[in-house]
Design an enzyme around this catalytic site. Structure first.
Site, mmCIF file in Angstrom:
data_model
loop_
_atom_site.group_PDB
_atom_site.id
_atom_site.type_symbol
_atom_site.label_atom_id
_atom_site.label_comp_id
_atom_site.label_asym_id
_atom_site.label_seq_id
_atom_site.Cartn_x
_atom_site.Cartn_y
_atom_site.Cartn_z
ATOM 1 N N SER A 123 0.809 -1.215 0.000
ATOM 2 C CA SER A 123 0.000 0.000 0.000
ATOM 3 C C SER A 123 0.844 1.267 0.000
ATOM 4 O O SER A 123 1.574 1.537 -0.941
ATOM 5 C CB SER A 123 -0.971 -0.017 1.187
ATOM 6 O OG SER A 123 -1.903 1.036 1.088
ATOM 7 N N ASP A 300 -0.496 1.802 -4.219
ATOM 8 C CA ASP A 300 -1.394 0.912 -4.971
ATOM 9 C C ASP A 300 -2.665 1.618 -5.437
ATOM 10 O O ASP A 300 -3.607 0.973 -5.893
ATOM 11 C CB ASP A 300 -1.732 -0.336 -4.158
ATOM 12 C CG ASP A 300 -2.533 -0.040 -2.898
ATOM 13 O OD1 ASP A 300 -2.380 1.070 -2.350
ATOM 14 O OD2 ASP A 300 -3.284 -0.916 -2.439
ATOM 15 N N ASP A 302 -5.172 3.090 -4.012
ATOM 16 C CA ASP A 302 -6.490 3.022 -3.377
ATOM 17 C C ASP A 302 -6.740 4.220 -2.461
ATOM 18 O O ASP A 302 -7.869 4.471 -2.062
ATOM 19 C CB ASP A 302 -6.701 1.698 -2.627
ATOM 20 C CG ASP A 302 -5.733 1.475 -1.473
ATOM 21 O OD1 ASP A 302 -4.754 2.236 -1.340
ATOM 22 O OD2 ASP A 302 -5.960 0.515 -0.695
ATOM 23 N N ARG A 303 -5.696 4.988 -2.137
ATOM 24 C CA ARG A 303 -5.871 6.174 -1.297
ATOM 25 C C ARG A 303 -5.759 7.439 -2.138
ATOM 26 O O ARG A 303 -5.205 7.418 -3.234
ATOM 27 C CB ARG A 303 -4.813 6.202 -0.184
ATOM 28 C CG ARG A 303 -4.941 5.027 0.757
ATOM 29 C CD ARG A 303 -3.880 5.081 1.853
ATOM 30 N NE ARG A 303 -3.948 3.842 2.630
ATOM 31 C CZ ARG A 303 -3.847 3.763 3.942
ATOM 32 N NH1 ARG A 303 -3.659 4.855 4.650
ATOM 33 N NH2 ARG A 303 -3.923 2.603 4.555
ATOM 34 N N LYS A 398 -11.309 0.584 -1.491
ATOM 35 C CA LYS A 398 -11.272 2.041 -1.628
ATOM 36 C C LYS A 398 -10.618 2.361 -2.970
ATOM 37 O O LYS A 398 -9.881 1.534 -3.507
ATOM 38 C CB LYS A 398 -10.538 2.680 -0.458
ATOM 39 C CG LYS A 398 -9.183 2.126 -0.137
ATOM 40 C CD LYS A 398 -8.732 2.601 1.238
ATOM 41 C CE LYS A 398 -7.496 1.832 1.693
ATOM 42 N NZ LYS A 398 -7.575 1.408 3.083
#
Length: 581
Positions: A123, A300, A302-303, A398
């Site tokens: 992440s 990655d 997703d944030r 997310k």
């Protein structure tokens, strides 16, 4: 060629317990002989045979160091365990949200659908030979494996004695799109390398009005900047923002994915996204006029972090503002929202929107799987967490780029009549109008990273013990600051899932104040070494004449109380947090 299946003898490794975000360790741990293989085999053994034998699996990740080696190992182990085909994003790259989209949306040429995925990511943690690597398994709904599966995986890692691998299977070229066919003891086995972006872009175009956003981005009045921090978002940024939406190439920053994220920390916050922060006028002073809108992604993708010109949007405000504007601005939600949800540490800004719009509302523990349960049951449309994660029921992860497109949609909707002459409605205008309507939740998070694990546990145990006496708590509070409201409730957050009835205990230590303020303490397991203590501080202000204060100034009394209450320096030896968000 026809491959053979080998049974390799092995021994268990300690500490292969996957958390809510999978298994994360330093690269040097993962490259030990049998380490990755043990975890992968333990995962196969935790799944029902129907999810493995004859199945289609996705294997890709954020491109961090060791990913390419890991992909080849997992392909060989998939073949040996009876998997029918493996889908790999070109160059091994798929964002975590794109993996979820591929599982849910992609149909192979032969009608095949994926039943799960190994995602290779740590992440927002750094990458490189001396940094972090991670692996997690996602299920057929596109979401992270539930605890029932991760618990089985962990139990299997403690007793594993052998794993299956097709050692003579040659490495597959994952740099070019195409299908490679093999034969094994149980029949054919294929590896298909496919374009990383196509399925995801198609899904985004079905959710948002790209034509409306394109008009905004092509307006000379609107300027835009997107920073991928050399993460996997770079594999999508050019396709979406430049090719589809007409943004200038120069509006993309650090959009070439790199194994070590360019030596940076791919965490989209004010501390680590320095280049974007400076460009947006929030860092050192610059004579160049900042863009109207800026955003960043993590490793990655997703944030997300959302910025206006010289203006930071907190993730807690971001999800509330998206929810408040979704029905008008985003075609996917035009028929209404099913409900909204936030993680417990996230500010209550979303609660106020839900109450005003009469929406179902859920407060869940940290971990996207809790949102996934609500979405699978048709109870939730938009959700978010304070740690820069925002998403909706289009997938079960997310989604950083989705959040950016949601904000661009809101800006495009608010400015559809302003692009020719009138002054643009800015990010700051939208946020301040939201505060005027719903009130403001002043909010900050203090992260104390790589704290001695023993000391961190002692601090948390001390707080739990302290919670038994509100009188003692309020004596400490008043001793620190007489101008702070009194604590009326202190507990450890516990959640009963309305869908499956499961109970999650010890999800964070909360101190709730009479005026709606909150202090929350959590231990985080997302780092690969030591412990991270997260302290969340929140104060609600309904008076619109008081919503324009500096956040750190407004929260200073509560910060003082939190540090005194927790004996933070005494337990950790830290006089200041590593990161303030």
């Amino acid at each position: 060629m026809v491959f053979k299946v080998s049974k390799v003898q092995t021994k268990p490794f300690e500490g292969q317990k996957p958390g809510t975000s999978g298994l994360r360790k330093k690269v040097k741990v993962f490259v030990q002989p049998h380490y990755l293989e043990n975890f992968v085999q333990s995962t196969f053994n935790a799944l029902t045979p129907a999810k493995v034998r004859g199945a289609t699996l996705v294997v890709s990740g954020d491109g961090r160091y060791y990913s390419k080696d890991a992909i080849q190992i997992i392909i060989k182990m998939s073949a040996a365990n009876g998997v029918r085909r493996v889908w790999v994003g070109q160059n091994g790259l798929l964002s975590t949200p794109a993996v979820s989209a591929v599982i849910r949306e992609r149909v192979g040429a032969d009608g095949s659908k994926a039943t799960g995925s190994f995602i290779l990511t740590a992440s927002h943690n750094p990458g490189g030979p001396h940094e972090d690597f991670g692996i997690k398994y996602n299920m057929e709904n596109g979401g992270p494996a539930p605890e029932s599966i991760t618990d089985k995986i962990f139990e299997n890692t403690k007793t594993i004695t052998e794993y299956l691998i097709a050692e003579d299977l040659p490495n597959v070229d994952i740099s070019s799109v195409g299908v490679t066919n093999f034969g094994g003891p149980e029949g054919p086995f294929d590896v298909e390398v496919f374009d990383s972006a196509s399925d995801y872009v198609k899904l985004m175009k079905s959710i948002f009005d790209f034509e409306l956003i394109r008009k905004l981005l092509s307006s000379p009045k609107f300027t835009f900047c997107y920073d991928a921090l050399h993460g996997v978002a770079g594999a999508y940024a050019h396709r979406i923002f430049v090719e589809e939406l007409g943004a200038k190439e120069s509006s993309l920053l650090n959009c070439v994915p790199k194994e070590d994220f360019g030596g940076g920390h791919p965490d989209p916050n004010l501390t680590y996204a320095k280049e974007l922060v400076n460009r947006m006028g929030l860092g050192k002073s610059s004579e160049v006029e900042p863009p109207e809108f800026g955003a960043a992604a993590d490793g990655d993708a997703d944030r997300n972090m959302i910025l206006g010109k010289r203006f930071f949007v907190t993730p807690s405000d971001s999800v509330a503002i998206i929810a408040a504007n979704a029905v008008d601005a985003i075609p996917y939600f035009s028929s209404g929202l099913k409900g909204v949800a936030r993680s417990m540490p996230t500010s209550a800004a979303l609660d106020v929107v839900a109450k005003n719009l009469k929406l179902k509302f859920f407060e869940v523990p940290t971990g996207w799987k809790f949102f996934g349960n609500l979405m699978d049951a048709g109870l939730c449309s938009v959700c978010g967490e304070e740690s820069f994660g925002t998403g909706s029921d289009h997938i079960r992860e997310k989604d950083g780029i989705w959040a950016v497109l949601a904000w661009l949609s809101i800006l495009a909707y608010k400015n559809k009549d302003n692009l020719n002459g009138n002054k643009l409605v800015t990010v700051e205008d939208i946020v301040r109008q939201h505060w005027a309507t719903y009130g403001r939740h002043y909010y900050t998070r203090y992260d104390y990273e790589n704290v001695d694990a023993g000391a961190a546990k002692e601090l948390m145990a001390y707080l739990v013990k302290l919670q038994s006496s509100l009188d003692e708590i309020n004596t400490i509070v008043k001793g620190a600051r007489s101008d702070v409201s009194k604590v009326v409730n202190a507990d450890e957050f516990e959640y009963k899932d309305p869908v499956d009835g499961s109970i999650s205990k010890h999800q964070g230590i909360r101190f709730l104040f009479e005026d709606g303020s909150r202090l929350v303490f959590r231990l985080s397991g997302t780092g690969s070494e030591g412990a991270t203590i997260r302290l969340y501080i929140e104060q609600y202000e309904k008076d619109s004449s008081k919503t324009g204060r500096d956040s750190q100034e407004a929260l200073a009394p509560l910060v003082e109380v939190a540090l005194k209450l927790s004996k933070m320096q005494e337990f950790t030896g830290r006089s200041a947090p590593t990161v303030i968000t």
